[in-house]
Write a protein that holds these residues in place. Structure first.
Motif, PDB file in Angstrom:
ATOM      1  N   GLU A   1       0.825  -1.211   0.000  1.00 45.82           N
ATOM      2  CA  GLU A   1       0.000   0.000   0.000  1.00 45.82           C
ATOM      3  C   GLU A   1       0.859   1.261   0.000  1.00 45.82           C
ATOM      4  O   GLU A   1       0.537   2.241  -0.671  1.00 45.82           O
ATOM      5  CB  GLU A   1      -0.936   0.005   1.213  1.00 45.82           C
ATOM      6  CG  GLU A   1      -2.116  -0.945   1.088  1.00 45.82           C
ATOM      7  CD  GLU A   1      -2.998  -0.953   2.330  1.00 45.82           C
ATOM      8  OE1 GLU A   1      -4.207  -1.114   2.186  1.00 45.82           O
ATOM      9  OE2 GLU A   1      -2.481  -0.789   3.457  1.00 45.82           O
TER      10      GLU A   1
ATOM     11  N   LYS B   1       1.931   1.653  -3.500  1.00 41.15           N
ATOM     12  CA  LYS B   1       0.824   2.023  -4.379  1.00 41.15           C
ATOM     13  C   LYS B   1       0.386   3.460  -4.151  1.00 41.15           C
ATOM     14  O   LYS B   1       0.001   4.161  -5.086  1.00 41.15           O
ATOM     15  CB  LYS B   1      -0.362   1.082  -4.165  1.00 41.15           C
ATOM     16  CG  LYS B   1      -0.205  -0.238  -4.878  1.00 41.15           C
ATOM     17  CD  LYS B   1      -1.471  -1.054  -4.760  1.00 41.15           C
ATOM     18  CE  LYS B   1      -1.412  -2.300  -5.636  1.00 41.15           C
ATOM     19  NZ  LYS B   1      -2.514  -3.215  -5.282  1.00 41.15           N
ATOM     20  N   LEU B   2       0.445   3.888  -2.903  1.00 47.09           N
ATOM     21  CA  LEU B   2       0.052   5.270  -2.608  1.00 47.09           C
ATOM     22  C   LEU B   2       0.958   6.242  -3.350  1.00 47.09           C
ATOM     23  O   LEU B   2       0.522   7.296  -3.812  1.00 47.09           O
ATOM     24  CB  LEU B   2       0.120   5.537  -1.098  1.00 47.09           C
ATOM     25  CG  LEU B   2      -0.430   6.908  -0.678  1.00 47.09           C
ATOM     26  CD1 LEU B   2      -1.920   6.990  -0.945  1.00 47.09           C
ATOM     27  CD2 LEU B   2      -0.137   7.197   0.779  1.00 47.09           C
ATOM     28  N   ALA B   3       2.227   5.852  -3.488  1.00 50.76           N
ATOM     29  CA  ALA B   3       3.180   6.713  -4.181  1.00 50.76           C
ATOM     30  C   ALA B   3       2.835   6.851  -5.659  1.00 50.76           C
ATOM     31  O   ALA B   3       3.336   7.731  -6.347  1.00 50.76           O
ATOM     32  CB  ALA B   3       4.590   6.172  -4.006  1.00 50.76           C
TER      33      ALA B   3
ATOM     34  N   PHE C   1      -0.245   7.396  -6.638  1.00 50.62           N
ATOM     35  CA  PHE C   1      -1.611   7.934  -6.554  1.00 50.62           C
ATOM     36  C   PHE C   1      -2.023   8.655  -7.836  1.00 50.62           C
ATOM     37  O   PHE C   1      -3.127   8.465  -8.331  1.00 50.62           O
ATOM     38  CB  PHE C   1      -1.712   8.890  -5.369  1.00 50.62           C
ATOM     39  CG  PHE C   1      -3.100   9.355  -5.066  1.00 50.62           C
ATOM     40  CD1 PHE C   1      -3.938   8.588  -4.284  1.00 50.62           C
ATOM     41  CD2 PHE C   1      -3.573  10.566  -5.568  1.00 50.62           C
ATOM     42  CE1 PHE C   1      -5.223   9.011  -3.995  1.00 50.62           C
ATOM     43  CE2 PHE C   1      -4.859  10.994  -5.291  1.00 50.62           C
ATOM     44  CZ  PHE C   1      -5.678  10.209  -4.504  1.00 50.62           C
ATOM     45  N   ALA C   2      -1.128   9.464  -8.365  1.00 49.78           N
ATOM     46  CA  ALA C   2      -1.510  10.301  -9.506  1.00 49.78           C
ATOM     47  C   ALA C   2      -1.188   9.638 -10.848  1.00 49.78           C
ATOM     48  O   ALA C   2      -1.497  10.186 -11.897  1.00 49.78           O
ATOM     49  CB  ALA C   2      -0.816  11.655  -9.406  1.00 49.78           C
ATOM     50  N   ARG C   3      -0.551   8.475 -10.799  1.00 46.76           N
ATOM     51  CA  ARG C   3      -0.158   7.850 -12.060  1.00 46.76           C
ATOM     52  C   ARG C   3      -1.303   7.070 -12.684  1.00 46.76           C
ATOM     53  O   ARG C   3      -2.111   6.472 -12.000  1.00 46.76           O
ATOM     54  CB  ARG C   3       1.030   6.897 -11.837  1.00 46.76           C
ATOM     55  CG  ARG C   3       2.331   7.618 -11.569  1.00 46.76           C
ATOM     56  CD  ARG C   3       3.452   6.644 -11.300  1.00 46.76           C
ATOM     57  NE  ARG C   3       3.726   5.770 -12.439  1.00 46.76           N
ATOM     58  CZ  ARG C   3       4.684   4.847 -12.410  1.00 46.76           C
ATOM     59  NH1 ARG C   3       5.433   4.671 -11.334  1.00 46.76           N
ATOM     60  NH2 ARG C   3       4.892   4.099 -13.477  1.00 46.76           N
TER      61      ARG C   3
ATOM     62  N   ARG D   1       9.356   3.788  -2.574  1.00 44.85           N
ATOM     63  CA  ARG D   1       8.218   4.682  -2.724  1.00 44.85           C
ATOM     64  C   ARG D   1       8.566   5.832  -3.686  1.00 44.85           C
ATOM     65  O   ARG D   1       7.791   6.169  -4.582  1.00 44.85           O
ATOM     66  CB  ARG D   1       7.879   5.240  -1.341  1.00 44.85           C
ATOM     67  CG  ARG D   1       6.470   5.204  -0.974  1.00 44.85           C
ATOM     68  CD  ARG D   1       6.211   5.489   0.484  1.00 44.85           C
ATOM     69  NE  ARG D   1       7.008   6.537   1.099  1.00 44.85           N
ATOM     70  CZ  ARG D   1       6.731   7.061   2.290  1.00 44.85           C
ATOM     71  NH1 ARG D   1       5.676   6.671   2.963  1.00 44.85           N
ATOM     72  NH2 ARG D   1       7.497   7.977   2.822  1.00 44.85           N
TER      73      ARG D   1
END
Lengths: 307, 236
Positions: free
Chosen positions: B97, B100-102, B104-106, B149
């Protein structure tokens, strides 16, 4: 036994209202470390928006422009009102709280109380002092389960509440937005370094909390069809107590504590005269908080959004 | 590609950076060394837009004015990522997670998948622990995740704040080898370190920061031989 079960059903219904509202308090606290003291009034606004939407839809149906059964109208009312009320929440965050992001927390609390008063008096100015009655969309049917009387409305209220809570749980644990909310609750300073826009997540949190409060407002209107501009105050404070009792920032905690509050209130009223209900019920809760000051799922000195 | 001119930052009335100039070229490894409180972290925070730069500061990245970007857009639109001091992982999220949060905008799902696999191949330990909460990782694993990240969220240029902090020598070497690998795939690195010897060996160029002023600059190897640097930062 049937007496107990009868009260259990009532407690579940009251607990649903409290839990739905408490979730909004807790989520906002979890990510922004502030209590949105206008939240009870957003519940009220949601109920009124629901009133407006339901009245509008039934009028259209009566004119024959909308051939829909009443239960569909009710579902539509809930969905449309949740959507509309979420914008009230976004507006409150944008205008009331965002400018105070770095101000002392007390300023935000006072702002919340002021926003609450504005919503109450704004409603008064808009609709006048009369109470309005929520249109009756479904006819009450009472089922008898071995001496326990349950209405279809109660079943609907509890079922819709549980479904919303389950949906929220899925959202927070499965989507990237929910992930960002949990991350923000843990350490919001570094969230932008992940490329996540803080303001969007903050607005989203207010939107979701407000939508849940709106659902509570409409469900309340279905069960108790009389609405007034101050109905959010008592509910707001009680749900706030539930949020504290559950542990600030904890979604599971707010849900469980909301139901617990419903149980305590109903069962106190079962034994004692109803005038003493809140006095005794909240003394019990005070006692719990003396022994568990951070609530069921709260941690000392931290505000983390957990599941 | 990153060009910083006359960068000044104050915290209230205290000025932390008194107008510094430096640059990082494409694919380069550049380090800023200096003592505690010299302003190293502040420099990185100003570049990643976590702290405001004073008027007159000019920060450009590939010709774009960084001051026009908010902290999240610096990452999501420019691919400039910052690994903060102390890692600052989300301990309540799993390893996966956090990564994945890193992203976010991709939107490039396929590339995200490949990047994830790349992170797990560089840091095998993270792959084994992908479902574990980040808060339960050891210090070395946490640093790997912090770098992973940053790798996920853009990796045109990585700002690293004290990646060696709190790591045993062996783990530290592991982390720096991984950084070298990431750099060789095209990511520029701006590294801030108290461990000056390590940083100067690792970097092609270095700057020395003292009390908010850049006092020396040069090739890493040259700075290592510089008597001034040796006295002040390399223990004579």
């Amino acid at each position: 036994m049937t007496f107990f079960l009868q009260n259990l059903v009532n407690a579940l219904q009251w607990g649903s209202f409290y839990a739905l509202i408490a979730l909004g308090y807790s989520m906002v606290y979890g990510i922004l470390m502030l209590f949105n003291f206008a939240h009870g009034d957003i519940f009220m606004v949601g109920a009124y928006i629901g009133f407006g939407v339901a009245t509008g839809l039934t009028a259209l149906a009566a004119m024959g422009m909308l051939a829909l059964p009443n239960w569909v109208i009710l579902v539509l009312t809930i969905l449309i009102s949740m959507f509309l009320t979420s914008f009230v929440g976004i507006l409150v965050e944008r205008l009331g709280y965002r400018p105070l992001r770095d101000a002392p927390r007390a300023s935000a609390a006072i702002t919340g109380l002021m926003i609450g008063i504005i919503l109450e008096t704004g409603n008064l100015a808009l609709l006048g002092a009369r109470r309005v009655s929520f249109p009756s969309l479904i006819d009450s049917v009472t089922y008898n389960f071995g001496g326990v009387y349950v209405t279809n409305k109660k079943i609907m209220i509890v079922a819709v509440s549980l479904a919303l809570m389950a949906a929220l749980h899925q959202f927070v644990s499965r989507t990237k937005w929910g992930m960002a909310m949990r991350a923000m609750a843990f350490d919001y300073v570094v969230v932008p370094l992940m490329g996540v826009p803080l303001n969007t997540i903050a607005a989203l949190t207010f939107a979701i909390g407000s939508a849940l409060a709106a659902a509570a407002g409409i469900l309340f209107g279905v069960a108790y069809p009389v609405l007034d501009p101050y109905m959010g105050i008592v509910f707001g404070w009680k749900a706030f107590v539930a949020a504290i009792l559950g542990g600030r920032g904890s979604i599971m905690g707010a849900t469980l504590a909301g139901f617990l509050l419903g149980f305590i209130e109903i069962f106190v009223a079962m034994i004692f005269p109803s005038t003493l209900r809140d006095l005794i019920a909240y003394s019990i809760i005070l006692l719990i908080l003396v022994f568990r000051p951070h609530g069921f799922f709260g941690e000392a000195y931290s505000a983390r959004l957990r599941l | 590609m990153l060009k910083v001119e006359n960068l000044r930052v104050s915290y209230g009335k205290i000025m932390a950076l008194h107008g510094i100039d430096f640059y990082v070229d494409k694919g380069e490894i550049v380090t800023i060394i200096g003592a505690n409180g010299a302003g190293k972290s502040t420099t990185l925070r100003a570049v990643s837009r976590m702290v405001p730069a004073a008027d007159g500061s000019r920060l450009t990245y590939n010709g774009k004015n960084l001051l026009d970007y908010s902290a999240d857009r610096v990452v999501s639109e420019l691919g400039l990522t910052h690994v903060p001091e102390g890692r600052r992982l989300f301990g309540n999220l799993t390893v996966l997670e956090n990564l994945k949060l890193a992203c976010f905008a991709r939107k490039d799902r396929e590339q995200i998948k490949r990047d994830l696999e790349r992170v797990f191949s560089i840091f095998a330990r993270l792959g084994e622990r992908r479902e574990q909460k980040a808060g339960t990782l050891s210090g070395g694993e946490q640093q790997m995740l912090a770098i992973g990240r940053a790798f996920m969220s853009g990796r045109k240029i990585m700002l690293l704040d004290e990646p060696s902090m709190g790591l045993a020598p062996l783990l530290m070497m592991g982390v720096f080898n991984a950084l070298r690998e990431i750099n060789q795939e095209g990511t520029a690195i701006l590294l801030v370190e108290q461990n000056a010897r390590l940083a100067l060996k690792f970097a092609q160029r270095g700057y020395v920061l003292e009390n908010g002023h850049l006092v020396l600059e040069g090739r890493g190897a040259d700075l290592l031989q510089n008597p001034q640097v040796q006295n002040a930062y390399l223990g004579g």
